[in-house]
Motif scaffolding. Sequence first.
Motif, mmCIF file in Angstrom:
data_model
loop_
_atom_site.group_PDB
_atom_site.id
_atom_site.type_symbol
_atom_site.label_atom_id
_atom_site.label_comp_id
_atom_site.label_asym_id
_atom_site.label_seq_id
_atom_site.Cartn_x
_atom_site.Cartn_y
_atom_site.Cartn_z
ATOM 1 N N LEU A 57 -5.643 12.691 0.879
ATOM 2 C CA LEU A 57 -4.165 11.784 1.420
ATOM 3 C C LEU A 57 -3.107 12.557 0.772
ATOM 4 N N TYR A 58 -2.144 12.901 1.787
ATOM 5 C CA TYR A 58 -0.985 13.640 1.334
ATOM 6 C C TYR A 58 0.407 13.406 2.060
ATOM 7 N N ASP A 59 1.623 13.565 1.678
ATOM 8 C CA ASP A 59 2.785 13.283 2.196
ATOM 9 C C ASP A 59 2.896 12.000 3.152
ATOM 10 N N ASN A 60 2.207 10.775 2.491
ATOM 11 C CA ASN A 60 2.322 9.359 2.894
ATOM 12 C C ASN A 60 3.359 8.774 2.231
ATOM 13 N N ILE A 61 3.893 7.810 2.724
ATOM 14 C CA ILE A 61 4.888 6.681 2.050
ATOM 15 C C ILE A 61 4.364 5.410 2.177
ATOM 16 N N ALA A 62 4.577 4.697 0.939
ATOM 17 C CA ALA A 62 4.175 3.396 0.898
ATOM 18 C C ALA A 62 5.311 2.388 0.166
ATOM 19 N N TYR A 63 5.883 1.313 0.874
ATOM 20 C CA TYR A 63 6.741 0.666 -0.017
ATOM 21 C C TYR A 63 6.910 -0.748 0.622
ATOM 22 N N ASN A 64 7.075 -1.755 -0.342
ATOM 23 C CA ASN A 64 7.053 -3.316 0.046
ATOM 24 C C ASN A 64 5.768 -3.876 0.388
ATOM 25 N N ASN A 65 4.617 -3.177 -0.303
ATOM 26 C CA ASN A 65 3.160 -3.770 -0.115
ATOM 27 C C ASN A 65 2.853 -4.556 -1.500
ATOM 28 N N GLU A 66 1.702 -4.993 -1.512
ATOM 29 C CA GLU A 66 1.240 -5.643 -2.660
ATOM 30 C C GLU A 66 0.818 -4.358 -3.535
ATOM 31 N N TRP A 67 0.097 -3.436 -3.165
ATOM 32 C CA TRP A 67 -0.201 -2.246 -3.846
ATOM 33 C C TRP A 67 -0.079 -1.144 -2.972
ATOM 34 N N GLY A 68 0.460 0.170 -3.763
ATOM 35 C CA GLY A 68 0.487 1.444 -3.091
ATOM 36 C C GLY A 68 -0.693 2.054 -2.524
ATOM 37 N N PHE A 69 -1.484 2.872 -3.713
ATOM 38 C CA PHE A 69 -2.614 3.260 -3.369
ATOM 39 C C PHE A 69 -3.782 3.117 -4.223
ATOM 40 N N ILE A 82 5.456 6.567 -3.428
ATOM 41 C CA ILE A 82 5.248 5.143 -3.461
ATOM 42 C C ILE A 82 6.115 4.408 -4.288
ATOM 43 N N TYR A 83 6.865 3.510 -3.602
ATOM 44 C CA TYR A 83 7.910 2.698 -4.207
ATOM 45 C C TYR A 83 7.864 1.263 -3.746
ATOM 46 N N ASP A 84 8.715 0.457 -4.848
ATOM 47 C CA ASP A 84 8.727 -1.053 -4.576
ATOM 48 C C ASP A 84 7.688 -1.931 -4.105
ATOM 49 N N ASN A 85 6.391 -1.476 -4.449
ATOM 50 C CA ASN A 85 5.363 -2.293 -3.999
ATOM 51 C C ASN A 85 5.209 -3.327 -5.396
ATOM 52 N N ARG A 86 4.618 -4.641 -4.865
ATOM 53 C CA ARG A 86 4.812 -5.729 -5.838
ATOM 54 C C ARG A 86 3.350 -5.435 -7.173
ATOM 55 N N GLY A 87 2.557 -4.809 -6.676
ATOM 56 C CA GLY A 87 1.278 -4.453 -7.718
ATOM 57 C C GLY A 87 1.521 -3.013 -8.172
ATOM 58 N N VAL A 120 3.439 6.244 7.212
ATOM 59 C CA VAL A 120 4.373 5.282 6.431
ATOM 60 C C VAL A 120 3.590 3.822 6.645
ATOM 61 N N VAL A 121 3.464 3.109 5.439
ATOM 62 C CA VAL A 121 2.926 2.071 5.390
ATOM 63 C C VAL A 121 3.866 1.171 4.771
ATOM 64 N N HIS A 122 4.281 -0.151 5.244
ATOM 65 C CA HIS A 122 5.143 -0.985 4.614
ATOM 66 C C HIS A 122 5.007 -2.319 4.869
ATOM 67 N N ASP A 123 5.291 -3.398 4.205
ATOM 68 C CA ASP A 123 5.338 -4.683 4.301
ATOM 69 C C ASP A 123 3.887 -5.197 4.749
ATOM 70 N N VAL A 124 2.777 -4.679 4.080
ATOM 71 C CA VAL A 124 1.503 -5.386 4.146
ATOM 72 C C VAL A 124 1.448 -6.293 3.018
ATOM 73 N N LYS A 125 0.084 -7.130 3.088
ATOM 74 C CA LYS A 125 0.102 -8.313 2.120
ATOM 75 C C LYS A 125 -0.995 -7.725 1.241
ATOM 76 N N ARG A 126 -1.602 -6.378 1.243
ATOM 77 C CA ARG A 126 -2.410 -5.965 0.497
ATOM 78 C C ARG A 126 -2.017 -4.489 0.135
ATOM 79 N N GLN A 127 -2.999 -3.403 -0.297
ATOM 80 C CA GLN A 127 -2.718 -2.117 -0.561
ATOM 81 C C GLN A 127 -2.243 -1.217 0.827
ATOM 82 N N ALA A 128 -1.483 -0.527 0.610
ATOM 83 C CA ALA A 128 -0.825 0.341 1.581
ATOM 84 C C ALA A 128 -2.253 1.189 2.132
#
Length: 459
Positions: free
Chosen positions: A275-287, A308-313, A252-260
């Motif tokens: 890469l599988y079964d990962n989660i990314a949210y609230n980052n600049e990019w997902g993957f 992958i949800y709620d990322n700015r990019g 789980v990667v969240h709230d980082v200023k670049r891509q998860a």
Amino acid sequence: MYDILKKPLSTPRSNWGLIILFILLAEISQAQNLFVSSSGKSEGNGTISDPFGILEKGLDKITPGDTLFLLGGQYAIDQGLKIQVKGQPTAWITISNYQNHEVVLNGENYLYDEKGAQLSSDHHAVVLIQGARYLRLNGIKVINSRSQGIIVRGAETSFIDISRCKVDNTYGSGIALWYSDQSKVYESEITRANRQEMATPGRKLGSEAPHEALTVAGATNFKIHHNKVHHCDKEGIDIKEVSKNGKVYRNVVHDVKRQAYYVDAWFGHLSNIELYDNIAYNNEWGFVISVEGENSVVDAVKFHNNLIYDNRGSGIYFGIWGTNLMRQNIEISNNTIVRNGSKDHWSAPTGGIDLRSPNFENVLVKDNISIENYGFDLALPFENSEENLRKTNLTLENNWVGKTTLVNETSDYGPLFPVESTLVSTSIFKDFNQNDFRVVQENLPAILRQKPMAGYSFD
């Protein structure tokens, strides 16, 4: 009698296996538990009642099969802890906290190397594992590093497990695998990595701190799983340079200023990453997949079953940064991409699946759900024509989107063209408003249902 003495003694071939087994069992049976305490005495004997007071003394004493337990407390690190111990395939060495004790290695006063020079962001760390084999580092917290937190470094460094560790507040990477083999990082947590504020006083600063929160650079046969990376100043988990044969899953990667999650050749040939079964949210990019360096290629990357949800990019992005060279043999499948992108982003427009760079070939985009993203749900850098698909060997198959339009925003990041796909609404999800994005609608194909995973904690 003479003939018997003259003839060399030999052991039947069938007995050699038993002899080797007895030798290995004898080695393991001699394994011992040693103890270190931040309040121990320098003359301690390493028992739990009289622990070593110096970490290095414990490292000098351990042999294959041993466990070095660190008792709870804060250990001041002023010259870095270099670990070069070598276990054996059947007798690993373990360095661990004792039971549930909180063990903290504080690198705040580790300012210069043993020669008085500035710390290198590549070769120095509060914990440097180099030249070691068959080693587990477990349950250790590292804080306040002027370089990196934990490094596993060198081609001669292999079979290293980093588990249940925490790293907080570092100038460089929280945890990094540099050109090691058969290494794992799992059930660990990284926070506040890549902070300029943690540079050694007097260091000439660049525009940003070096590296990423969890760096994999040139490593081979690695696994990164069940980790949490959050509130860091750059990328989350980055697979780069000539890394190959690796798996990144259930992080789980969240709230980082670049891509998860970032896959970037930077230089050379990066290959065979899943890469599988990962989660990314609230980052600049997902993957993101990029090929930033010269004479580089990203080859054979499979990105599937991720949320992958709620990322700015954009949620999934083919980056155009650097020299922007070829990425090939890529599969993007069974991912759920929701509510990504934002208005007037600096790389506008941003949205769901964003294959912005045209420098790719043999790419499969299949069975993804991309919905409620800002600028678009699925877009290409060229018109979706048979000729363009044939030139790049791009296959678009059974993707499900919420819209097939493109927001009217432009930037220097190149053109985009939306793709016609099967339309669905947020009603397919179990509870869209509560971020439960499991698909429960019965009339959709079985491959889309009951994904992605619920819970998200991975504890």
